[in-house]
Design a protein around this motif. Structure first.
Motif, PDB file in Angstrom:
ATOM      1  N   GLN A   1       8.022  43.293  39.962  1.00 44.99           N
ATOM      2  CA  GLN A   1       8.290  44.514  40.727  1.00 44.99           C
ATOM      3  C   GLN A   1       9.566  44.398  41.555  1.00 44.99           C
ATOM      4  OE1 GLN A   1       6.667  47.276  40.437  1.00 44.99           O
ATOM      5  NE2 GLN A   1       4.457  47.005  40.293  1.00 44.99           N
ATOM      6  N   ASP A   2       9.973  43.153  41.876  1.00 47.52           N
ATOM      7  CA  ASP A   2      11.161  42.942  42.713  1.00 47.52           C
ATOM      8  C   ASP A   2      12.402  42.596  41.901  1.00 47.52           C
ATOM      9  OD1 ASP A   2       9.514  43.252  44.969  1.00 47.52           O
ATOM     10  OD2 ASP A   2       8.970  41.137  44.944  1.00 47.52           O
ATOM     11  N   THR A   3      12.295  42.649  40.580  1.00 48.43           N
ATOM     12  CA  THR A   3      13.398  42.273  39.710  1.00 48.43           C
ATOM     13  C   THR A   3      14.121  43.527  39.237  1.00 48.43           C
ATOM     14  OG1 THR A   3      12.124  40.376  38.945  1.00 48.43           O
ATOM     15  CG2 THR A   3      14.032  41.008  37.621  1.00 48.43           C
ATOM     16  N   MET A   4      15.429  43.502  39.305  1.00 49.96           N
ATOM     17  CA  MET A   4      16.173  44.692  38.895  1.00 49.96           C
ATOM     18  C   MET A   4      16.527  44.614  37.414  1.00 49.96           C
ATOM     19  SD  MET A   4      17.024  47.580  39.907  1.00 49.96           S
ATOM     20  CE  MET A   4      18.158  48.922  39.621  1.00 49.96           C
ATOM     21  N   GLY A   5      17.694  44.153  37.081  1.00 51.07           N
ATOM     22  CA  GLY A   5      18.114  44.139  35.690  1.00 51.07           C
ATOM     23  C   GLY A   5      17.489  42.989  34.903  1.00 51.07           C
TER      24      GLY A   5
ATOM     25  N   ILE B   1      13.405  39.578  24.906  1.00 52.62           N
ATOM     26  CA  ILE B   1      13.761  39.696  23.496  1.00 52.62           C
ATOM     27  C   ILE B   1      13.276  41.023  22.902  1.00 52.62           C
ATOM     28  CG2 ILE B   1      13.688  38.559  21.252  1.00 52.62           C
ATOM     29  CD1 ILE B   1      14.987  36.968  23.568  1.00 52.62           C
ATOM     30  N   SER B   2      14.166  41.691  22.210  1.00 54.80           N
ATOM     31  CA  SER B   2      14.016  42.984  21.529  1.00 54.80           C
ATOM     32  C   SER B   2      14.260  44.157  22.464  1.00 54.80           C
ATOM     33  CB  SER B   2      12.637  43.149  20.858  1.00 54.80           C
ATOM     34  OG  SER B   2      11.648  43.589  21.778  1.00 54.80           O
ATOM     35  N   VAL B   3      14.413  43.899  23.758  1.00 57.67           N
ATOM     36  CA  VAL B   3      14.722  44.968  24.716  1.00 57.67           C
ATOM     37  C   VAL B   3      16.027  44.581  25.411  1.00 57.67           C
ATOM     38  CG1 VAL B   3      13.939  46.280  26.714  1.00 57.67           C
ATOM     39  CG2 VAL B   3      12.264  45.409  25.068  1.00 57.67           C
ATOM     40  N   PRO B   4      17.176  45.134  24.983  1.00 62.12           N
ATOM     41  CA  PRO B   4      18.462  44.711  25.533  1.00 62.12           C
ATOM     42  C   PRO B   4      18.559  44.839  27.057  1.00 62.12           C
ATOM     43  CG  PRO B   4      18.781  46.022  23.567  1.00 62.12           C
ATOM     44  CD  PRO B   4      17.328  46.119  23.903  1.00 62.12           C
TER      45      PRO B   4
END
Length: 538
Positions: free
Chosen positions: A250-254, A259-262
Motif C-alpha cells: 500500500q505504501d509502494t508507488m511505482g 513480471i508480465s506487468v510493465p
C-alpha cells in the motif's frame, strides 16, 4: 481542464446518480479559483441532476461543498482542486451524495450511522499522494452518512501558508476539532475503530463464535494473499487475519519489476489482491494485530493466535506472512520530528517540501529512487550513505549523478536529527573516515534504509527466529514447529521482492496442504466437513 476521455467517463458515472446534488463554491480571484469554477461548470453540464452555484461564503477559497438536495446536512467540502490521485475521490463523493450505494459492507455503514457525537474533520492531502485517497474517501463516506460528521478535505498545495502555520509536513494529515488527530494511511474501518470506543469489544465478540480453520494466514500482503488463495483452492477452510490488508505494498508507488506487468502502483496491486481473494471462500478479517502464538500441544491439534483486542483464532495450520516495516534510524530527534520533517514516503510528502532543502538517508535502490524523485520537486537533495559507495543499480546511480541539485555523501553515519522544537532544521552525521561530525542545514529528511520484520510477537512462541528477527524457514517454507509455515519479508528467504513474496506464499500454502492431508483432522473439523457433505447430498 478535463480531457475528452475524462469527460466521457465522468458523464457515464454521473448517469448513476439517483437523486439531485448541489455544488456550492466559494471562490476568489486567483488561478486555483478559476480552475475550480471550470471544473464545477463542466460537472454541471454533464448531468441534469447536478447544479452548481458560485455564491458560497466559506473562508477557504477556493473550496466547494457537495451536498444532497433532499438532505443538505449530508455534505462534504473539498478545498482546492481534487484532481490527480484524488479524481476518483471526487467522483465517489458525487455518486454517494447522489444516492449511489457505496461498495462497503452493511455493518460498516451501520457503524457510521450509529456513531454518536459531533466530529469536525479537516484533512490535508497532496495530489501525488497514493496514501491519501483512502482517508479522503473514508471521511467523505462518513460525512455523507452521519450528520454529526463534518469533513473538509484540503489540497495542501493550494493552501501552503495554512499548511505551514499548522505544521503539516506529512500527508495524509487529519485534524479533529482543530487538533492533530492522525497521520498516515487509514481506511474507514480504522478511523471508526479509533472513534468508537467499543469497536475492539465488538470485533472480539464477532471472532469469538468462529470455528477453527484448517488454514489460517496471519498477514494480508502479497505473501498472505498468495497463501490464502492457494489453500482455499485446495478446498480447505481458510481465514486471513491482518492488521492491514495489502501490507506494505500500500505504501509502494511505482512497481516496474512485476513480471508480465510493465508498470503498476502499490495501491492498484493491493486492490487487485483484494479482488482475487474475494473470488474464493476466504474469511477475511482486517484490523487484527497478532499479539501471541500458542502452538498446538500435540500433532494434529489446534494452533491459537491471540490478538491485541483480546480475541483469538484457532487453526490446524498457520501461515505467517506478517511482512516488514520501514527501518528507522534510531538516532536522537528522529521520533520527536516524525511528521514534522522526518518522513518515509517521498511520493506522499515530497510536494510539501517544494523548493526546500532535504536529505535522503540510504544509498540502495529505494534511497536513490527517492532522491531522483525529490530532486524534481525540492530545492536540493543531500543523499547520505553509510557505505563507501552507493548500493543501488548502476542505471539509477548514473541518473542521480546527472542531476544538478543533488549532493552525494558516502561513508557517513547519521547521528542526530535536529530541530527548533516544532520542525526539523538539520541533521548531524559522522564522517567515518575522519570521525569528524558535520551538520547539514535542511527542512526535511526522508529515511530509506531497509526493512525490519514484524515478528516481535513471536519471540516467546517457540518459533525459531534469526539474529535479525526473521522467521527461520526451510526450502518448503516450514518453521521448526509442525503445522506452522511462513512466507514473505518476515522470513529468512533472501531478496525482499513482491513477486518472490507471492511465490513463497503459494509455496507455504502447498506445504500446509501436504501437512493437512497427512495428519488427521480434529473431531470438530471432521464433523463439520461431514455435516457439509451430508447437506450437499440432501
Amino acid at each position: 481542464m478535463l480531457d475528452a476521455n475524462l469527460k466521457q467517463q465522468l458523464s457515464q458515472y454521473l448517469g448513476m446518480l439517483r437523486e439531485p446534488i448541489e455544488l456550492v463554491a466559494s471562490l476568489g480571484d486567483d488561478a486555483k479559483s478559476a480552475e475550480t469554477r471550470e471544473l464545477l461548470t463542466t460537472i454541471d453540464s454533464l448531468s441534469d441532476k447536478v447544479s452548481a452555484s458560485f455564491d458560497g461564503d466559506d473562508a477557504r477559497k477556493p473550496s466547494f461543498e457537495i451536498r444532497r438536495v433532499s438532505n443538505p446536512e449530508a455534505s462534504v467540502r473539498f478545498a482546492g482542486v481534487p484532481l490527480g490521485h484524488e479524481f476518483t475521490s471526487l467522483v465517489l463523493a458525487l455518486l454517494w451524495a447522489g444516492g449511489h450505494p457505496p461498495k462497503v459492507e452493511e455493518d460498516v455503514l451501520t457503524q457510521i450511522r450509529e456513531l454518536e457525537g459531533d466530529y469536525d474533520f479537516e484533512m490535508y492531502f497532496s495530489l501525488s499522494c497514493h496514501n491519501c485517497p483512502d482517508v479522503v474517501q473514508a471521511l467523505t463516506l462518513m460525512a455523507l452518512n452521519n450528520p454529526g460528521v463534518k469533513a473538509t478535505l484540503i489540497e495542501g498545495g493550494a493552501f501552503q501558508a495554512e499548511v505551514e502555520d499548522r505544521g503539516v509536513m506529512a500527508v495524509p494529515a487529519v485534524f479533529l476539532d482543530g487538533t492533530m488527530w492522525g497521520s498516515g494511511k487509514m481506511d474507514v474501518a480504522e478511523i471508526l475503530a479509533k472513534l468508537d470506543t467499543k469497536a475492539g469489544e465488538k470485533a472480539a465478540a464477532k471472532l469469538a463464535g468462529k470455528k477453527p480453520f484448517e488454514a489460517l494466514v496471519i498477514g494480508g500482503g502479497p505473501a498472505g494473499a498468495g497463501a490464502a488463495i492457494y489453500t482455499a483452492r485446495k478446498g480447505f477452510s481458510t481465514g486471513i487475519a491482518a492488521e492491514r490488508m495489502g501490507g506494505q505494498v500500500q505504501d509502494t508507488m511505482g512497481i516496474e519489476n512485476f513480471i508480465s506487468v510493465p508498470y503498476t502502483e502499490g495501491p492498484k496491486l493491493a486492490s487487485a489482491l483484494d479482488a482475487h481473494i474475494a473470488e474464493y471462500d476466504i474469511d477475511t478479517m482486517p484490523l487484527l494485530r497478532a499479539e501471541k502464538l500458542i502452538p498446538a500441544k500435540e500433532l494434529g491439534g489446534y494452533h491459537e493466535v491471540v490478538f491485541t483486542n483480546g480475541a483469538s483464532l484457532k487453526a490446524r495450520s498457520l501461515i505467517l506472512t506478517t511482512g516488514a516495516r520501514w527501518r528507522q534510524l534510531g538516532v536522537p530527534g528522529e521520533a520527536e520530528y516524525q511528521t514534522k520533517g522526518v518522513a518515509y514516503c517521498p511520493h506522499c510528502d515530497g510536494p510539501l517540501f517544494k523548493g526546500k532543502r532535504v536529505a535522503v538517508i540510504g544509498g540502495g535502490n529505494s534511497g536513490v529512487e527517492a532522491a531522483i524523485d525529490l530532486a524534481n520537486i525540492v530545492g536540493s537533495v543531500t543523499l547520505i550513505e553509510f557505505d563507501t559507495q552507493l548500493r543501488a543499480d548502476q542505471v539509477l546511480v548514473n541518473k542521480l549523478k546527472s542531476m544538478g541539485n543533488v549532493t552525494i555523501i558516502t561513508n557517513a553515519q547519521t547521528t542526530e536529527v535536529t530541530g527548533d522544537g516544532s520542525k526539523v532544521n538539520g541533521l548531524k552525521y559522522k564522517d567515518r573516515a575522519s570521525d569528524e561530525e558535520i551538520t547539514v542545514e535542511l527542512e526535511g529528511i526522508f529515511v530509506q534504509i531497509g526493512l525490519v520484520p514484524n515478528t516481535e510477537w513471536l519471540k516467546d512462541s517457540g518459533v525459531e527466529l534469526s539474529n535479525r528477527g526473521e522467521i527461520v524457514i526451510d526450502q518448503k517454507a516450514a518453521t521448526n514447529i509442525p503445522g506452522v509455515f511462513a512466507a514473505g519479508d518476515a522470513t529468512t528467504v533472501p531478496y525482499k521482492q513482491i513477486i518472490i513474496a507471492m511465490g513463497e506464499g503459494a509455496k507455504a500454502a502447498l506445504s500446509a496442504f501436504d501437512f493437512l492431508i497427512r495428519n488427521e483432522a480434529p473431531a470438530e473439523i471432521a464433523q463439520a466437513a461431514q455435516d457439509a457433505a451430508e447437506k450437499v447430498d440432501a
